[in-house]
Scaffold this motif. Structure first.
Motif, PDB file in Angstrom:
ATOM      1  N   VAL A 236       0.822  -1.213   0.000  1.00 17.63           N
ATOM      2  CA  VAL A 236       0.000   0.000   0.000  1.00 17.63           C
ATOM      3  C   VAL A 236       0.852   1.258   0.000  1.00 17.63           C
ATOM      4  N   SER A 237       2.120   1.147   0.414  1.00 26.36           N
ATOM      5  CA  SER A 237       3.005   2.313   0.430  1.00 26.36           C
ATOM      6  C   SER A 237       3.848   2.431  -0.837  1.00 26.36           C
ATOM      7  N   ASN A 238       3.681   1.497  -1.757  1.00 25.87           N
ATOM      8  CA  ASN A 238       4.492   1.484  -2.989  1.00 25.87           C
ATOM      9  C   ASN A 238       5.978   1.575  -2.658  1.00 25.87           C
ATOM     10  N   LEU A 239       6.391   0.791  -1.690  1.00 25.79           N
ATOM     11  CA  LEU A 239       7.757   0.860  -1.176  1.00 25.79           C
ATOM     12  C   LEU A 239       8.478  -0.443  -1.495  1.00 25.79           C
ATOM     13  N   ASP A 240       9.451  -0.377  -2.359  1.00 27.53           N
ATOM     14  CA  ASP A 240      10.221  -1.569  -2.712  1.00 27.53           C
ATOM     15  C   ASP A 240      11.415  -1.767  -1.783  1.00 27.53           C
ATOM     16  N   ASP A 241      12.107  -0.685  -1.462  1.00 28.65           N
ATOM     17  CA  ASP A 241      13.339  -0.776  -0.683  1.00 28.65           C
ATOM     18  C   ASP A 241      13.073  -0.437   0.778  1.00 28.65           C
ATOM     19  N   LEU A 242      12.548  -1.402   1.525  1.00 28.35           N
ATOM     20  CA  LEU A 242      12.333  -1.248   2.956  1.00 28.35           C
ATOM     21  C   LEU A 242      13.566  -1.764   3.688  1.00 28.35           C
ATOM     22  N   LYS A 243      14.259  -0.900   4.367  1.00 30.64           N
ATOM     23  CA  LYS A 243      15.476  -1.274   5.081  1.00 30.64           C
ATOM     24  C   LYS A 243      15.103  -1.756   6.486  1.00 30.64           C
ATOM     25  N   ILE A 244      15.206  -3.071   6.687  1.00 31.03           N
ATOM     26  CA  ILE A 244      14.816  -3.686   7.957  1.00 31.03           C
ATOM     27  C   ILE A 244      16.055  -3.917   8.807  1.00 31.03           C
ATOM     28  N   MET A 245      16.032  -3.375  10.016  1.00 33.36           N
ATOM     29  CA  MET A 245      17.102  -3.615  10.980  1.00 33.36           C
ATOM     30  C   MET A 245      16.572  -4.549  12.069  1.00 33.36           C
ATOM     31  N   ALA A 246      17.289  -5.608  12.356  1.00 29.87           N
ATOM     32  CA  ALA A 246      16.865  -6.598  13.337  1.00 29.87           C
ATOM     33  C   ALA A 246      17.818  -6.606  14.525  1.00 29.87           C
ATOM     34  N   ALA A 247      17.252  -6.737  15.721  1.00 31.93           N
ATOM     35  CA  ALA A 247      18.058  -6.766  16.942  1.00 31.93           C
ATOM     36  C   ALA A 247      17.449  -7.770  17.914  1.00 31.93           C
ATOM     37  N   ALA A 248      18.307  -8.478  18.626  1.00 31.19           N
ATOM     38  CA  ALA A 248      17.842  -9.473  19.601  1.00 31.19           C
ATOM     39  C   ALA A 248      17.896  -8.901  21.007  1.00 31.19           C
ATOM     40  N   TRP A 249      16.870  -9.200  21.793  1.00 25.51           N
ATOM     41  CA  TRP A 249      16.835  -8.801  23.206  1.00 25.51           C
ATOM     42  C   TRP A 249      17.435  -9.897  24.091  1.00 25.51           C
ATOM     43  N   SER A 250      17.093 -11.142  23.802  1.00 29.81           N
ATOM     44  CA  SER A 250      17.593 -12.250  24.625  1.00 29.81           C
ATOM     45  C   SER A 250      17.578 -13.541  23.830  1.00 29.81           C
ATOM     46  N   PRO A 251      18.553 -14.406  24.043  1.00 35.57           N
ATOM     47  CA  PRO A 251      18.488 -15.763  23.486  1.00 35.57           C
ATOM     48  C   PRO A 251      17.551 -16.617  24.328  1.00 35.57           C
ATOM     49  N   PRO A 252      17.302 -17.855  23.917  1.00 32.34           N
ATOM     50  CA  PRO A 252      16.555 -18.755  24.799  1.00 32.34           C
ATOM     51  C   PRO A 252      17.302 -18.894  26.125  1.00 32.34           C
ATOM     52  N   PRO A 253      16.587 -19.000  27.236  1.00 30.30           N
ATOM     53  CA  PRO A 253      17.241 -18.966  28.548  1.00 30.30           C
ATOM     54  C   PRO A 253      18.352 -19.989  28.743  1.00 30.30           C
ATOM     55  N   TRP A 254      18.311 -21.125  28.054  1.00 30.18           N
ATOM     56  CA  TRP A 254      19.354 -22.133  28.268  1.00 30.18           C
ATOM     57  C   TRP A 254      20.718 -21.668  27.766  1.00 30.18           C
ATOM     58  N   MET A 255      20.759 -20.620  26.942  1.00 33.24           N
ATOM     59  CA  MET A 255      22.048 -20.087  26.507  1.00 33.24           C
ATOM     60  C   MET A 255      22.665 -19.135  27.536  1.00 33.24           C
ATOM     61  N   LYS A 256      21.895 -18.745  28.549  1.00 31.24           N
ATOM     62  CA  LYS A 256      22.321 -17.675  29.463  1.00 31.24           C
ATOM     63  C   LYS A 256      22.818 -18.240  30.795  1.00 31.24           C
ATOM     64  N   SER A 257      23.678 -17.472  31.423  1.00 30.85           N
ATOM     65  CA  SER A 257      24.268 -17.904  32.691  1.00 30.85           C
ATOM     66  C   SER A 257      23.251 -18.025  33.802  1.00 30.85           C
ATOM     67  N   ASN A 258      22.188 -17.196  33.779  1.00 30.04           N
ATOM     68  CA  ASN A 258      21.190 -17.253  34.849  1.00 30.04           C
ATOM     69  C   ASN A 258      19.971 -18.085  34.495  1.00 30.04           C
ATOM     70  N   GLY A 259      19.857 -18.528  33.240  1.00 28.10           N
ATOM     71  CA  GLY A 259      18.787 -19.425  32.829  1.00 28.10           C
ATOM     72  C   GLY A 259      17.401 -18.822  32.786  1.00 28.10           C
ATOM     73  N   VAL A 260      17.275 -17.479  32.817  1.00 27.20           N
ATOM     74  CA  VAL A 260      15.963 -16.829  32.768  1.00 27.20           C
ATOM     75  C   VAL A 260      16.034 -15.670  31.771  1.00 27.20           C
ATOM     76  N   TRP A 261      14.862 -15.063  31.516  1.00 27.21           N
ATOM     77  CA  TRP A 261      14.775 -14.039  30.485  1.00 27.21           C
ATOM     78  C   TRP A 261      15.489 -12.742  30.858  1.00 27.21           C
ATOM     79  N   SER A 262      15.407 -12.337  32.106  1.00 28.70           N
ATOM     80  CA  SER A 262      15.953 -11.050  32.508  1.00 28.70           C
ATOM     81  C   SER A 262      16.885 -11.241  33.697  1.00 28.70           C
ATOM     82  N   GLY A 263      17.235 -10.127  34.360  1.00 29.25           N
ATOM     83  CA  GLY A 263      18.153 -10.217  35.495  1.00 29.25           C
ATOM     84  C   GLY A 263      19.608 -10.221  35.050  1.00 29.25           C
ATOM     85  N   PHE A 264      20.491 -10.437  36.020  1.00 31.16           N
ATOM     86  CA  PHE A 264      21.927 -10.450  35.737  1.00 31.16           C
ATOM     87  C   PHE A 264      22.264 -11.750  35.013  1.00 31.16           C
ATOM     88  N   GLY A 265      22.496 -11.644  33.711  1.00 30.04           N
ATOM     89  CA  GLY A 265      22.766 -12.839  32.926  1.00 30.04           C
ATOM     90  C   GLY A 265      23.545 -12.534  31.670  1.00 30.04           C
TER      91      GLY A 265
END
Length: 439
Positions: A236-265
């Motif tokens: 609807v915007s007639n936009l071909d060149d949409l520049k998408i920037m992607a960023a991660a907030w957290s990996p799955p908890p098993w990858m983290k030192s504290n094993g949870v979504w937030s906190g010191f990890g």
């Protein structure tokens, strides 16, 4: 970051830009406790014809607290102009609003964008003054190129869009991304969940302890819905060149030192390569949906999982510069640059201004040359009233070849602020404009 100069120029004239269409339509006014807004429905939305200046002119589109909406006037270089516009949405039909604009131009051959860039002190003072505006242009002074304008599509955005019928969705998409509207061309989206999601989530939460990411073979339904919305947005915007920037907030908890979504990890070292592969896998799957990723970052607000975990209770992953330098230099950088997607840009930090430029200097002291993997820097605005923009100047002086993008800003994050929209709030608009201009 670069688009925000235009926003401040507009605000200095009490200006807001709306979506443009084949014709204009009247504002349907509604007063809220915070101010006056124009109501957009499925069958009616106020549009502004895209005004074009003639030679030696500046077109000013003005709005006011009390009701002017997209009032168009023309200023000529070298002339003082006083314009009186009727204010049909004010407290009475007879109310008038007079405002004065002066344009005294040294070099009328200069482009409009360059003209705006040379007016820092004047435009800042204009926010608190009704005096005439004097613009002087020095062709010998050059500034940054504009990368683009943009917004964000998160899980919450998708959820809210689904509550609207298609006509209203289209109005939203066009208002932001149509070339005759705001003309946005950048978009930030999370890899997995974020603090603007209905609940925390990540790819490959199960099986646990799976560095091969065996369950990360297709897009999650959260992202399938985002892709559907983005396809409609582009259409609807007639936009071909949409520049998408992607960023991660957290990996799955098993990858983290504290094993949870937030906190010191922090990220467990045995998963450094898996976390790099995680980013590449997302790029591959989005590309397969014809949604190529223009850029990624090294992760959203790395200090949240190190220094601010007492206050931040949403998804996060902590980094210190030393460890992030190792991950970027030895894992993420080579993984992206040695892949089919070697041209995807990588932005560093994605955090507050107060971490600049120290963060990058410490990274480089750990892995000399690591900053070669970075195409630019990403910065957020949340403590800019405390930490001076000179930090950004110093960063770009040290590393002038890097791009700089303001990738996140919203109001309502502080305990003393309204947590949510303040429809019609002029003060919030001024906060955005002033901060964006002095980044």
């Amino acid at each position: 970051m670069f688009c925000k100069i235009l926003l401040v120029f507009c605000l200095s004239f009490s200006c807001y830009i709306s979506d443009a269409n084949a014709g204009s339509s009247e504002c349907l006014p509604r007063r809220t406790k915070y101010g006056l807004v124009c109501v957009c429905t499925a069958t009616h939305c106020d549009y502004l014809e895209n005004p074009q200046p003639n030679d030696n002119e500046v077109v000013v589109v003005s709005s006011s607290k009390e009701g002017l909406r997209f009032a168009v006037s023309n200023l000529r270089f070298g002339e003082n102009s006083t314009i009186t516009k009727s204010n049909p949405l004010g407290s009475s039909a007879e109310e008038k609003e007079e405002f004065k604009n002066a344009a005294v131009i040294v070099d009328s051959g200069q482009t409009f964008a360059q003209l705006l860039l040379n007016t820092t002190k004047i435009l800042t003072s204009r926010l608190t003054s009704n005096g005439p505006l004097e613009l002087q242009v020095d062709r010998a002074v050059e500034y940054q190129k504009i990368t683009g304008f943009g917004g964000a599509v998160t899980g919450t955005v998708s959820y809210l869009l689904e509550l609207l019928d298609q006509q209203l969705q289209d109005h939203i998409f066009k208002s932001y991304y149509h070339k005759d509207g705001l003309g946005f061309n950048l978009l930030r989206t999370p890899i997995g969940g974020c603090d603007f999601d209905m609940a925390p989530w990540a790819y490959n939460e199960e099986p646990r302890d799976d560095p091969k990411l065996s369950n990360f073979t297709k897009l999650d339904p959260h992202d399938e819905l985002k892709v559907a919305h983005l396809k409609r947005l582009k259409s609807v915007s007639n936009l071909d060149d949409l520049k998408i920037m992607a960023a991660a907030w957290s990996p799955p908890p098993w990858m983290k030192s504290n094993g949870v979504w937030s906190g010191f990890g922090v990220l467990k070292t045995e998963y450094y390569q898996a976390w790099a592969d995680y980013h590449l896998r997302f790029i591959e799957l989005m590309d397969a949906k014809n949604m190529p990723i223009w850029a990624i970052s090294t992760g959203n607000e790395p200090l949240n999982g190190i220094a601010f975990f007492f206050f931040v209770h949403f998804m996060s992953l902590g980094w210190i510069p030393k460890n992030q330098a190792i991950w970027l230099n030895d894992f993420l950088g080579p993984t992206i640059r040695n892949s089919k997607y070697k041209d995807v840009l990588i932005f560093g930090n994605d955090d507050q201004r107060f971490s600049f430029p120290t963060w990058f200097n410490r990274m480089n002291s750990t892995r000399p040359g690591v900053l070669n993997y970075l195409d630019g820097f990403a910065v957020h605005w949340y403590w800019d009233e405390v930490f001076a923009p000179s930090l950004m100047d110093l960063t770009l002086k040290q590393m002038p070849d890097k791009l700089l993008l303001n990738t996140e800003s919203c109001i309502g994050d502080k305990p003393w602020q309204t947590h949510g929209p303040e429809l019609g709030s002029w003060e919030r608009g001024e906060q955005y404009a002033v901060d964006f201009y002095i980044i």
